[in-house]
Write an enzyme that holds these catalytic residues in place. Structure first.
Site, PDB file in Angstrom:
ATOM      1  CG  HIS A  71      -3.469  -3.374   3.367  1.00  8.44           C
ATOM      2  ND1 HIS A  71      -2.375  -2.937   4.068  1.00  8.44           N
ATOM      3  CD2 HIS A  71      -4.148  -2.266   2.991  1.00  8.44           C
ATOM      4  CE1 HIS A  71      -2.388  -1.613   4.120  1.00  8.44           C
ATOM      5  NE2 HIS A  71      -3.462  -1.185   3.477  1.00  8.44           N
ATOM      6  CD  GLU A 121      -1.154  -6.071   5.418  1.00  9.67           C
ATOM      7  OE1 GLU A 121      -0.938  -6.349   4.226  1.00  9.67           O
ATOM      8  OE2 GLU A 121      -1.188  -4.901   5.848  1.00  9.67           O
ATOM      9  CB  CYS A 163      -0.998  -0.041   1.151  1.00 10.78           C
ATOM     10  SG  CYS A 163      -2.477   0.936   0.776  1.00 10.78           S
TER      11      CYS A 163
HETATM   12  N1  GLN Z   1      -1.884   6.849   2.600  1.00 10.31           N
HETATM   13  C1  GLN Z   1      -2.000   6.042   1.433  1.00 10.31           C
HETATM   14  C2  GLN Z   1      -3.376   6.167   0.788  1.00 10.31           C
HETATM   15  O1  GLN Z   1      -4.291   6.629   1.425  1.00 10.31           O
HETATM   16  C3  GLN Z   1      -1.711   4.576   1.759  1.00 10.31           C
HETATM   17  C4  GLN Z   1      -2.707   3.963   2.677  1.00 10.31           C
HETATM   18  C5  GLN Z   1      -2.261   2.656   3.235  1.00 10.31           C
HETATM   19  O2  GLN Z   1      -1.086   2.329   3.236  1.00 10.31           O
HETATM   20  N2  GLN Z   1      -3.184   1.883   3.775  1.00 10.31           N
HETATM   21  O3  GLN Z   1      -3.550   5.772  -0.330  1.00 10.31           O
END
Ligand code: GLN
Length: 560
Positions: free
Chosen positions: A518, A520, A392
């Site tokens: 994500h 995970e 992410c």
């Molecule tokens: N801050 C980034 C976004 O909003 C990544 C978010 C995250 O890593 N969950 O896209």
């Protein structure tokens, strides 16, 4: 009118202090029951007034766990999914804030027909309805047993309506169809050289004062309770001696189900619920413990993030690494690196800090703090050939770093950190597309993704169509794709409509992959996530090649 629809319930409460591992205990009980072929559902109540934990600081509350349906939930739901085969949804985590929100909306609509709206019966009824939604199978199918965990500690003002609701619930479903398990602490007092039962006695008494008699007491301790001590707790707590169970500290959380099962916890629970106990199969859990206790090598992963001080902020990430390492019989060392600490350092200092890492992982996060440190770590990983996994925010940073240092786009940035940058390689695409949803333009929950044949991602998954969970606002800007491609970074995963970039890779690097989702959140002990498995394997291969590791390792499934 008492209901007798065949639903069975286990209510889990906690006493003395918080953080005793109530969520883990509930998840372990679920795992034990599942190992007997029973279908189990889990529900966690959180007594705080936030409607969900989505807006809470990771430092305050730890990780926000995201479900397939896009609910932002308590991290205990992660334990539930990792310990069982269940897939949870927004029905499985309900906060006091959510309950009140529903009630106040009903009140404004006039649903209560002018009656006074009160904690009893309106709040308690709403809580019982939430339980019945899960036990009736509205979520993941109809369970044999519904386990309900009440967050907080007995004695807190906030948890009282929940405790009152489960007290009533037992009356309504029939005493033989419900069971109360209470987790307490039995501390070892060094000065006296003994374990003390008084806090447990008091906590069970506090519960009794509000009409709940615990049936089983789980005692968190650092050593096994003697039979005399168990007899004493049984006497004072008004439970059978066999119902005093030691929840001993364990080297790995994955030992807990076996530890509790060996003391007959699940058998006793089924007996109390007047249910037959089908034979249990704990072979997969024993196999995991064997792998944990007898590793054949080790792997060192540096996690460079911004919420490092509080390990719970990266709970699922840590567990996904554990699953991947165990699947390859490797002992995992995680080096938690605060990204801010890498900022304004010369490259030699960054390299020195990360030199011992076999693999570098940059996880998710929000806001500008610490970004330059992450970029420095990614540059080191890319240039030194250290396996790199960006998740992410970590993927977004990998794109920024590559654009700046490999494509010559010196001002490349995300509009999250610099809204005015002329080289917005990461931007709020959904805002431009005019997508407005609950929670603003956040992309939440499970989304499909198509992987490029022949890519590292496709090789890891062994298939081309995947579904992964998201929680972010920003996306990679495809206008820059040709420039990134020309310098060697390719897009290997996209949404089926090709609007969103989901995975990027550098093919010429030993293992360099960033994903917008994500992974995970979907890793399970008995089904480790393919990307984590591939990343850990690449990291380990590097040590073996350098002569650091032990034997050759391959990922092998745990026996069913
Ligand atoms: N801050 C980034 C976004 O909003 C990544 C978010 C995250 O890593 N969950 O896209």
């Amino acid at each position: 009118m008492p209901e007798r629809d065949g639903s069975r319930y286990i209510f889990v409460t906690g006493g003395v202090v918080s953080s005793l591992g109530k969520g883990l205990a509930a998840a372990s009980i679920a795992a034990l029951l599942e190992s007997r072929g029973l279908k189990v559902a889990l529900l966690k109540f959180d007594p705080y007034l936030n409607v969900d934990p989505g807006t809470m600081s990771p430092f305050q509350h730890g990780e926000v766990f995201v479900t397939d349906d896009g609910a932002e939930t308590d991290l205990d739901l992660g334990h539930y999914e990792r310990f069982t085969s269940g897939t949870l949804s927004r029905l499985n985590n309900v906060t006091a804030g959510r309950i009140y929100e529903t009630i106040l909306a009903k009140e404004r609509r006039g649903d209560y027909l002018g009656k006074t709206v009160q904690v009893i019966p309106h709040v308690t009824n709403e809580i019982k309805d939430a339980i019945r939604r899960v036990s009736s199978g509205a979520g993941d199918g109809r369970p044999d047993i519904t386990i309900v965990e009440i967050g907080g500690t007995v004695g807190d003002i906030e948890s009282l309506p929940f405790l009152e609701a489960i007290r009533q619930m037992r009356q309504e479903v029939g005493r033989e169809n419900a069971l109360f398990i209470h987790l307490t602490l039995v501390p070892f007092i060094a000065a006296a050289g003994e374990l003390k039962t008084k806090p447990t006695q008091q906590s069970v008494r506090d519960l009794r004062a509000i009409g709940i008699q615990a049936d089983i007491v789980l005692c968190r301790t650092d050593r096994f309770l003697s039979s005399e001590l168990r007899a004493k707790i049984a006497l004072f707590c008004n439970v059978a001696e066999e119902a005093v169970i030691t929840a001993k500290d364990a080297a790995s959380i994955y030992q807990v189900p076996v530890l509790l099962g060996e003391q007959g916890l699940d058998e006793l629970a089924l007996r109390y619920l007047h249910m037959p106990a089908p034979p249990s199969n704990l072979r997969p859990w024993h196999a995991i413990i064997d792998r944990f206790e007898h590793p054949q090598g080790e792997v060192r992963i540096a996690v460079v993030g911004k919420y490092i001080e509080y390990e719970d902020s990266y709970k699922s990430l840590k567990e996904a690494l554990v699953h991947a390492a165990l699947s390859q019989r490797l002992r995992l060392h995680v080096d938690w690196v605060e990204s801010e600490g890498l900022e304004q350092q010369p490259p030699t200092a960054v390299a020195a800090r990360l030199a011992a890492a076999d693999g570098i992982l940059v996880p998710g996060g929000f806001g500008a703090r610490g970004i330059e440190g992450m970029l420095a770590a990614i540059r080191y990983a890319r240039e030194s050939g250290t396996p790199f996994f960006g998740i992410c925010l970590g993927m977004q940073c990998a794109v920024i770093e590559f654009a700046r240092n490999a494509c010559g786009l010196a001002q490349a940035n995300s509009s999250e950190f610099d809204p005015a940058t002329p080289q917005r390689v990461i931007y709020k695409l959904r805002e431009l597309l005019g997508v407005e949803e609950m929670g603003g333009t956040m992309r939440l929950g499970s989304w499909p993704c198509v992987l490029q044949p022949g890519s590292r991602a496709a090789a890891a998954y062994g298939r081309q169509e995947i579904h992964e969970r998201h929680r972010h606002r920003y996306e990679m800007n495809r206008d820059f794709e040709p420039q990134l491609n020309a310098a060697g970074m390719t897009v290997s995963g996209r949404s089926p409509d090709e609007v969103y970039v989901e995975v990027v890779e550098i093919a010429s690097h030993p293992w360099f992959l960033g994903c917008q989702f994500h992974p995970e959140f979907k890793s399970r002990l008995l089904a480790p996530h393919p990307l984590f498995v591939a990343f850990v394997a690449a990291a380990h291969a590097r040590t073996v090649a350098a002569g650091g590791g032990a034997s050759q390792c391959s990922s092998s499934p745990v026996p069913a």
